[in-house]
Design an enzyme around this catalytic site. Structure first.
Site, PDB file in Angstrom:
ATOM      1  N   SER A 103     -17.578  -8.156  34.951  1.00 36.12           N
ATOM      2  CA  SER A 103     -16.136  -8.424  34.899  1.00 36.12           C
ATOM      3  C   SER A 103     -15.775  -9.325  33.730  1.00 36.12           C
ATOM      4  O   SER A 103     -15.924  -8.959  32.579  1.00 36.12           O
ATOM      5  CB  SER A 103     -15.687  -9.024  36.235  1.00 36.12           C
ATOM      6  OG  SER A 103     -14.303  -9.100  36.337  1.00 36.12           O
ATOM      7  N   ASP A 242      -9.363  -7.706  31.618  1.00 33.12           N
ATOM      8  CA  ASP A 242     -10.668  -8.342  31.559  1.00 33.12           C
ATOM      9  C   ASP A 242     -11.715  -7.294  31.188  1.00 33.12           C
ATOM     10  O   ASP A 242     -11.387  -6.137  30.917  1.00 33.12           O
ATOM     11  CB  ASP A 242     -11.006  -9.043  32.880  1.00 33.12           C
ATOM     12  CG  ASP A 242     -11.184  -8.069  34.041  1.00 33.12           C
ATOM     13  OD1 ASP A 242     -10.693  -6.938  33.931  1.00 33.12           O
ATOM     14  OD2 ASP A 242     -11.799  -8.450  35.054  1.00 33.12           O
TER      15      ASP A 242
END
Length: 450
Positions: A103, A242
């Protein structure tokens, strides 16, 4: 979740080369997933997608080998946003989906996320079953039952069309100047196509991944890069994803950060007026109290879930809701997507702005958030144990009593990193900063004595 050996609040994550983020573990995990997720099916199909960090190649191969050894067929998607894997798992009628990503973490980290056949995060019981199977003997099925692997060449195009299909046929972004920050991550190919094909004038940044620069000074966790570009370009707004594309943050034309609470408020108000909103809006224990108050003014119910989009999803389902998310930018629009999707969430915000004829600044004029400070306290081990010590619990109780009725105090262990997160919010910014630092120091001291 506290009894888990490998899984945190968002899959398995850690430093590459350190157990369990090793090729050996991923081989075992692939076999375990094939067994646990396939159920009684003789030859389940599992998709694998990844972000752009260099270690993804290694873990993709290891997972593939383990899955094939269990008798599962594998479909390789290549670099693909996490929510794209969720969508494609459903669309291709697969039995499960796997994402290789850490992530918003730097390239030195990596991790694994799973999706069910419905394109949703796995239930706790299923993750527990995978963990048990990981620690079992590695057994390869007979040769005639081995799985096969092949690549899905049109995965990107399928997902681009899905994102556009979440908007009405007459929805257009013509006349809007947008800066997209793709964090040198998984959205670098699909996001520009989605927004450009919908008519926006797109300026790109963070869209040249090299395996090592994912999230490096760009993306939703580093909004200053986007802020600078928005102001330089005179853009209407900026959108930052992200590394794996399930989070989104925005920057308005004045260069001000628009976080998950802001975006949820903009959508909730527009959805309420259009009749699209059902059930309560769901936030988390980290959602700003001012956001909750603003929803109350609109007459919109609000429910807090534990931190983690999986728990937001659980509360939305339990309460018949369709809109929820986290301050960090994990936004769930359940009438459009089964999981948090940065691109879809951004489109929903833009759709709300177009419906109300407002820009990001005007749409947030009635939202007054309280000053909030979150400090991360590194802990080498035992974050939960530190929080349960008498000195920490007494300090938290005293802080809550001091802010009773005018603010909030919340301490929790991170689900993805060896940290204790200390959060304080109230109207007085100086008081908030001082109290957060005081609590952080107490946590540090308790950890050093443990």
């Amino acid at each position: 979740m506290s009894e888990r050996k490998y899984f945190g609040t968002d899959g398995i994550r850690g430093r590459v080369g350190e157990w369990p983020i090793t090729a050996e573990f991923m081989l075992r995990l692939g076999r375990a997933a094939g067994v646990a997720l396939g159920g009684a099916k003789e030859r389940p199909t599992v998709l694998i997608g990844k972000d752009t960090r260099i270690s993804g190649y290694m873990f993709e191969s290891a997972l593939e080998a383990g899955l094939v050894a269990s008798g599962a067929d594998v479909r390789l998607l290549g670099p693909m946003p996490t929510p794209a894997v969720a969508f494609l798992t459903r669309s291709l009628r697969a039995d499960a989906g796997i994402v290789i990503s850490a992530s918003h973490n730097p390239h030195q980290d990596n991790g694994i996320k799973f999706f069910s056949a419905a394109g949703e995060k796995l239930e706790d019981a299923v993750e527990a079953a995978i963990e048990r199977e990981v620690d079992a003997d590695f057994v390869t099925v007979p040769s005639e039952r081995l799985g096969k692997a092949r690549r899905i060449n049109d995965a990107e195009a399928r997902y681009v069309e899905f994102c556009k299909s979440t908007m009405s046929r007459d929805f257009s972004l013509h006349g809007l100047r947008i800066v997209l920050d793709c964090a040198h991550g998984a959205t670098y190919q699909v996001a520009p196509k989605v927004f450009t094909e919908l008519g926006a004038d797109v300026h790109l940044t963070g869209a040249q991944p090299d395996g090592f620069n994912i999230n490096a000074g760009v993306g939703s966790t580093h909004p200053d890069a986007l802020r600078k570009t928005v102001l330089e370009q005179g853009a209407d707004l900026g959108i930052a994803f992200d590394g794996d594309g399930d989070r989104v943050q925005m920057i308005d034309h004045d260069g001000v950060l628009v976080d998950g609470d802001d975006m949820l408020y903009v959508m909730a108000r527009a959805w309420q007026r259009s009749g699209r909103l059902r059930g309560p809006v769901v936030g988390t224990l980290m959602s700003n109290y001012g956001f909750e108050q603003a929803l109350g003014t609109l007459g919109v119910a609000f429910v807090r879930a534990h931190v983690g989009d999986r728990y937001v999803l659980q509360q939305l389902k339990a309460n018949g809701g369709v809109l929820g998310g986290e301050t960090s930018g994990h936004i769930l629009c359940l009438d459009r997507a089964s999981t948090g999707d940065g691109i879809v969430a951004a489109l929903c915000v833009l759709e709300a702005l177009r419906a109300e004829g407002k820009d990001l600044v005007a749409a947030r004029a009635d939202l007054h958030k309280l000053p909030q400070v979150m400090l991360n306290v590194p802990v080498a081990h035992g974050a939960r144990e530190v929080l349960e010590t008498k000195v920490v619990q007494e300090a938290v109780a005293a802080a809550k009593k001091r802010l009773d009725g005018r603010g909030r105090v919340f301490l929790r262990p991170s689900g993805t990193e060896p940290l204790v997160r200390v959060t304080v919010e109230a109207a007085d910014a100086d008081e908030v900063q001082g109290m957060a630092q005081e609590l952080a120091d107490i946590v540090k001291s308790a950890h050093s004595r443990s």
